[in-house]
Design a protein around this motif. Sequence first.
Motif, mmCIF file in Angstrom:
data_model
loop_
_atom_site.group_PDB
_atom_site.id
_atom_site.type_symbol
_atom_site.label_atom_id
_atom_site.label_comp_id
_atom_site.label_asym_id
_atom_site.label_seq_id
_atom_site.Cartn_x
_atom_site.Cartn_y
_atom_site.Cartn_z
ATOM 1 N N VAL A 23 -0.079 4.053 0.085
ATOM 2 C CA VAL A 23 -0.856 5.297 0.048
ATOM 3 C C VAL A 23 -2.202 5.180 0.767
ATOM 4 O O VAL A 23 -3.068 6.035 0.612
ATOM 5 N N ARG A 24 -2.364 4.148 1.586
ATOM 6 C CA ARG A 24 -3.612 4.000 2.340
ATOM 7 C C ARG A 24 -3.657 5.004 3.485
ATOM 8 O O ARG A 24 -2.651 5.614 3.850
ATOM 9 N N SER A 65 9.175 7.763 -11.903
ATOM 10 C CA SER A 65 8.996 6.386 -12.327
ATOM 11 C C SER A 65 8.223 5.662 -11.234
ATOM 12 O O SER A 65 8.716 5.511 -10.112
ATOM 13 N N ALA A 66 6.991 5.254 -11.541
ATOM 14 C CA ALA A 66 6.130 4.610 -10.549
ATOM 15 C C ALA A 66 5.407 3.434 -11.196
ATOM 16 O O ALA A 66 5.097 3.459 -12.383
ATOM 17 N N VAL A 67 5.131 2.412 -10.380
ATOM 18 C CA VAL A 67 4.458 1.204 -10.840
ATOM 19 C C VAL A 67 3.382 0.844 -9.816
ATOM 20 O O VAL A 67 3.656 0.791 -8.614
ATOM 21 N N ASN A 68 2.172 0.586 -10.295
ATOM 22 C CA ASN A 68 1.068 0.179 -9.427
ATOM 23 C C ASN A 68 1.216 -1.302 -9.059
ATOM 24 O O ASN A 68 1.553 -2.125 -9.899
ATOM 25 N N VAL A 69 0.950 -1.628 -7.799
ATOM 26 C CA VAL A 69 0.944 -3.021 -7.359
ATOM 27 C C VAL A 69 -0.490 -3.529 -7.462
ATOM 28 O O VAL A 69 -1.347 -3.177 -6.644
ATOM 29 N N ASP A 70 -0.765 -4.311 -8.510
ATOM 30 C CA ASP A 70 -2.111 -4.839 -8.752
ATOM 31 C C ASP A 70 -2.584 -5.687 -7.570
ATOM 32 O O ASP A 70 -1.837 -6.514 -7.047
ATOM 33 N N VAL A 100 1.255 0.992 -3.532
ATOM 34 C CA VAL A 100 0.277 0.009 -3.088
ATOM 35 C C VAL A 100 -0.803 0.677 -2.239
ATOM 36 O O VAL A 100 -0.542 1.660 -1.547
ATOM 37 N N CYS A 101 -2.020 0.136 -2.337
ATOM 38 C CA CYS A 101 -3.130 0.539 -1.466
ATOM 39 C C CYS A 101 -3.837 -0.753 -1.034
ATOM 40 O O CYS A 101 -3.216 -1.817 -1.008
ATOM 41 N N ARG A 102 -5.096 -0.690 -0.733
ATOM 42 C CA ARG A 102 -5.809 -1.882 -0.274
ATOM 43 C C ARG A 102 -6.033 -2.876 -1.408
ATOM 44 O O ARG A 102 -5.729 -4.055 -1.281
ATOM 45 N N SER A 103 -6.566 -2.376 -2.551
ATOM 46 C CA SER A 103 -6.899 -3.298 -3.637
ATOM 47 C C SER A 103 -6.315 -2.910 -4.992
ATOM 48 O O SER A 103 -6.402 -3.684 -5.932
#
Length: 110
Positions: free
Chosen positions: A22-23, A80-85, A60-63
Amino acid sequence: MTGPVPAVSVADLPAGATILDVRENDEWTAGHAPDAQHLPMSELTGRLDELPDADPIYVVCRSGGRSARVTAYLTQQGRSAVNVDGGMQAWQAQGRPLVGEQPGVAPDVV
């Protein structure tokens, strides 16, 4: 959605996971995960029909900040979504492959 946003570390990202980056365009062009789909956060609400048909979508994004907000939004929409830490910074730090869209320029996370 109430409560914590679903999240996973880069190290625990399942093989073959569907990744939504999503950047913004300049960040994507500089370097991204090879099989990721790009949909900038700033355009998300107008392009929901372009979301990958996956369950779950790993965002995912930058951080990890923007992707956490998108993950919360998508979850509120019933997806259904999961953030990439740690985002693409963690991806790059772990030596995961990057591809860029600039000929002759090594891919990088900006």
